[in-house]
Scaffold this motif. Structure first.
Motif, PDB file in Angstrom:
ATOM      1  N   UNK A   6       0.775  -1.071   0.197  1.00  0.00           N
ATOM      2  CA  UNK A   6      -0.003  -0.181  -0.018  1.00  0.00           C
ATOM      3  C   UNK A   6       0.675   1.367   0.064  1.00  0.00           C
ATOM      4  N   UNK A   7       1.946   1.352   0.814  1.00  0.00           N
ATOM      5  CA  UNK A   7       2.918   2.321   0.712  1.00  0.00           C
ATOM      6  C   UNK A   7       3.482   2.673  -0.660  1.00  0.00           C
ATOM      7  N   UNK A   8       3.876   1.537  -1.060  1.00  0.00           N
ATOM      8  CA  UNK A   8       4.433   1.798  -2.520  1.00  0.00           C
ATOM      9  C   UNK A   8       3.401   2.375  -3.570  1.00  0.00           C
ATOM     10  N   UNK A   9       2.154   1.886  -3.426  1.00  0.00           N
ATOM     11  CA  UNK A   9       1.165   2.661  -4.421  1.00  0.00           C
ATOM     12  C   UNK A   9       0.665   4.227  -4.128  1.00  0.00           C
ATOM     13  N   UNK A  10       0.873   4.354  -2.676  1.00  0.00           N
ATOM     14  CA  UNK A  10       0.808   5.712  -2.398  1.00  0.00           C
ATOM     15  C   UNK A  10       1.742   6.507  -2.752  1.00  0.00           C
ATOM     16  N   UNK A  11       2.972   6.084  -2.877  1.00  0.00           N
ATOM     17  CA  UNK A  11       4.240   6.693  -3.323  1.00  0.00           C
ATOM     18  C   UNK A  11       4.247   6.970  -4.723  1.00  0.00           C
ATOM     19  N   UNK A  12       3.037   6.302  -5.545  1.00  0.00           N
ATOM     20  CA  UNK A  12       3.219   6.603  -7.016  1.00  0.00           C
ATOM     21  C   UNK A  12       3.544   5.258  -7.765  1.00  0.00           C
ATOM     22  N   UNK A  13       4.013   4.283  -7.233  1.00  0.00           N
ATOM     23  CA  UNK A  13       4.294   3.297  -8.175  1.00  0.00           C
ATOM     24  C   UNK A  13       3.184   2.262  -8.592  1.00  0.00           C
ATOM     25  N   UNK A  14       3.256   1.560  -9.674  1.00  0.00           N
ATOM     26  CA  UNK A  14       2.081   0.964 -10.340  1.00  0.00           C
ATOM     27  C   UNK A  14       2.617  -0.380  -9.511  1.00  0.00           C
ATOM     28  N   UNK A  15       1.424  -0.992  -9.258  1.00  0.00           N
ATOM     29  CA  UNK A  15       1.787  -2.330  -8.244  1.00  0.00           C
ATOM     30  C   UNK A  15       1.180  -3.594  -9.016  1.00  0.00           C
ATOM     31  N   UNK A  16       1.929  -4.379  -9.157  1.00  0.00           N
ATOM     32  CA  UNK A  16       1.377  -5.911  -9.503  1.00  0.00           C
ATOM     33  C   UNK A  16       1.742  -6.784  -8.265  1.00  0.00           C
ATOM     34  N   UNK A  17       0.597  -7.711  -7.848  1.00  0.00           N
ATOM     35  CA  UNK A  17       0.612  -8.439  -6.861  1.00  0.00           C
ATOM     36  C   UNK A  17       0.326  -9.748  -7.103  1.00  0.00           C
ATOM     37  N   UNK A  18       0.893 -10.783  -6.262  1.00  0.00           N
ATOM     38  CA  UNK A  18       0.586 -12.027  -6.583  1.00  0.00           C
ATOM     39  C   UNK A  18       0.708 -12.646  -5.147  1.00  0.00           C
ATOM     40  N   UNK A  19      -0.368 -13.669  -4.774  1.00  0.00           N
ATOM     41  CA  UNK A  19      -0.060 -14.061  -3.369  1.00  0.00           C
ATOM     42  C   UNK A  19      -0.952 -15.405  -3.461  1.00  0.00           C
ATOM     43  N   UNK A  20      -0.816 -16.390  -2.583  1.00  0.00           N
ATOM     44  CA  UNK A  20      -1.273 -17.714  -2.769  1.00  0.00           C
ATOM     45  C   UNK A  20      -2.765 -17.607  -2.796  1.00  0.00           C
ATOM     46  N   UNK A  21      -3.436 -16.802  -2.012  1.00  0.00           N
ATOM     47  CA  UNK A  21      -4.994 -16.545  -1.730  1.00  0.00           C
ATOM     48  C   UNK A  21      -5.257 -15.199  -2.190  1.00  0.00           C
ATOM     49  N   UNK A  22      -6.015 -15.158  -3.258  1.00  0.00           N
ATOM     50  CA  UNK A  22      -6.281 -14.034  -3.909  1.00  0.00           C
ATOM     51  C   UNK A  22      -6.887 -12.865  -2.957  1.00  0.00           C
ATOM     52  N   UNK A  23      -7.747 -13.523  -2.201  1.00  0.00           N
ATOM     53  CA  UNK A  23      -8.729 -12.594  -1.300  1.00  0.00           C
ATOM     54  C   UNK A  23      -7.889 -11.675  -0.371  1.00  0.00           C
ATOM     55  N   UNK A  24      -6.588 -12.114  -0.171  1.00  0.00           N
ATOM     56  CA  UNK A  24      -5.787 -11.283   0.655  1.00  0.00           C
ATOM     57  C   UNK A  24      -5.332 -10.013   0.171  1.00  0.00           C
ATOM     58  N   UNK A  25      -5.343 -10.092  -1.078  1.00  0.00           N
ATOM     59  CA  UNK A  25      -5.001  -8.605  -1.932  1.00  0.00           C
ATOM     60  C   UNK A  25      -6.026  -8.176  -2.491  1.00  0.00           C
TER      61      UNK A  25
END
Length: 292
Positions: free
Chosen positions: A21-40
């Motif tokens: 979240x801090x990366x996004x707030x700093x203006x970076x475009x964020x790609x995410x992956x985690x085993x449980x999609x609901x967590x993201x």
């Protein structure tokens, strides 16, 4: 930051979510992956791009950050068929922020270098509070040039950011950090138990001792949670056990004595055996006080 607009984050746990979240707030475009999609999901809802595999994320991002559970997870996410090192573009920066084995960090660095990828090991300290506030301590290992290149990324997540040396030195530093905390947590629990057995108000006692020579992060931030019976995880018991075992393994290889570490590990393993492995590390107080 010209070539570092997209940051991929693998592992959206207690700390990883706040860091992302801090990366996004700093203006970076964020790609995410985690085993449980609901967590993201809340990150996705605010603009993060979901990927179904680490491979897909690695192909998209300029910087790939991993913060997973165990060294076996690190091994899989970097070296598996869908792993980062098989699919990241040359010139990508990969940063493992998991607390893992120094030797594995060296292995990732060597393999990445063959592929024109820049690798750093950069575990963190500061718990859920530090992650949320962007004030983590970041302990890095790797090349100076790569470290300087990704420093703007690190600065969105932490404020005490130090390159400790070559690959693996970030992991060694984090294990040293955990060795320090291990004995300290036992002392904090004993202190609260002492205050309660003496019929004192432990919260009032804390007001006197947190600003003196006994002061520590654990005393200031975790002891109040212990007193309240708040065992929500800022850092899981099971992950602390993992870290202590890694530190003990490294210490034995260096033929050094670690009595404080061994005692703390035995107590946390007892806590986990009682079914409390998914609580926060402050739950150790349960072994010391009847009130807990």
């Amino acid at each position: 930051m010209k070539n570092m607009k997209r940051v991929g984050f693998i592992g959206i746990g207690v700390m990883g979510k706040s860091m992302s979240r801090n990366l996004m707030q700093a203006g970076f475009e964020l790609d995410v992956y985690t085993r449980t999609k609901a967590k993201a999901q809340d990150l996705i809802d605010t603009g993060a791009v979901w990927h179904d595999t680490p491979a897909s994320l690695a192909q998209s991002a300029d910087v790939v950050i991993t913060m997973v559970g165990y060294p076996s997870d690190v091994q899989e996410v970097y070296f598996g068929d869908n792993g980062i090192l098989q699919h990241a573009k040359p010139g990508t920066y990969v940063i493992d922020m998991t607390t893992s084995k120094p030797a594995l960090a060296e292995e990732i660095y060597a393999e990445a270098k063959k592929k024109g990828i820049f690798a750093l090991d950069a575990p963190v300290s500061g718990g859920d509070v530090g992650a949320r506030n962007g004030k983590l301590a970041i302990m890095a290992g790797g090349d100076e040039e790569a470290f300087q290149a990704v420093l703007p990324v690190f600065e969105t997540m932490g404020e005490n950011i130090i390159l400790q040396g070559p690959a693996g030195f970030g992991q060694h530093t984090k294990l040293i950090n955990q060795v320090t905390i291990a004995s300290n947590m036992v002392g904090v629990c004993e202190a609260i138990a002492y205050a309660e057995h003496a019929g004192m108000d432990p919260s009032k006692v804390l007001r006197s001792i947190t600003t003196g020579a006994a002061g520590s992060f654990s005393l200031s931030n975790l002891a109040p949670r212990m007193i309240k019976g708040d065992y929500d995880p800022g850092f899981y018991v099971k992950h602390f056990i993992k870290d202590m075992k890694l530190a003990l393994e490294a210490a034995k290889e260096m033929d050094m004595m670690t009595p404080g570490l061994e005692l703390s590990l035995s107590l946390y393993e007892r806590l986990a055996a009682n079914g409390d492995e998914n609580l926060g590390t402050q739950a150790l107080i349960k072994l010391f006080t009847k009130k807990a």
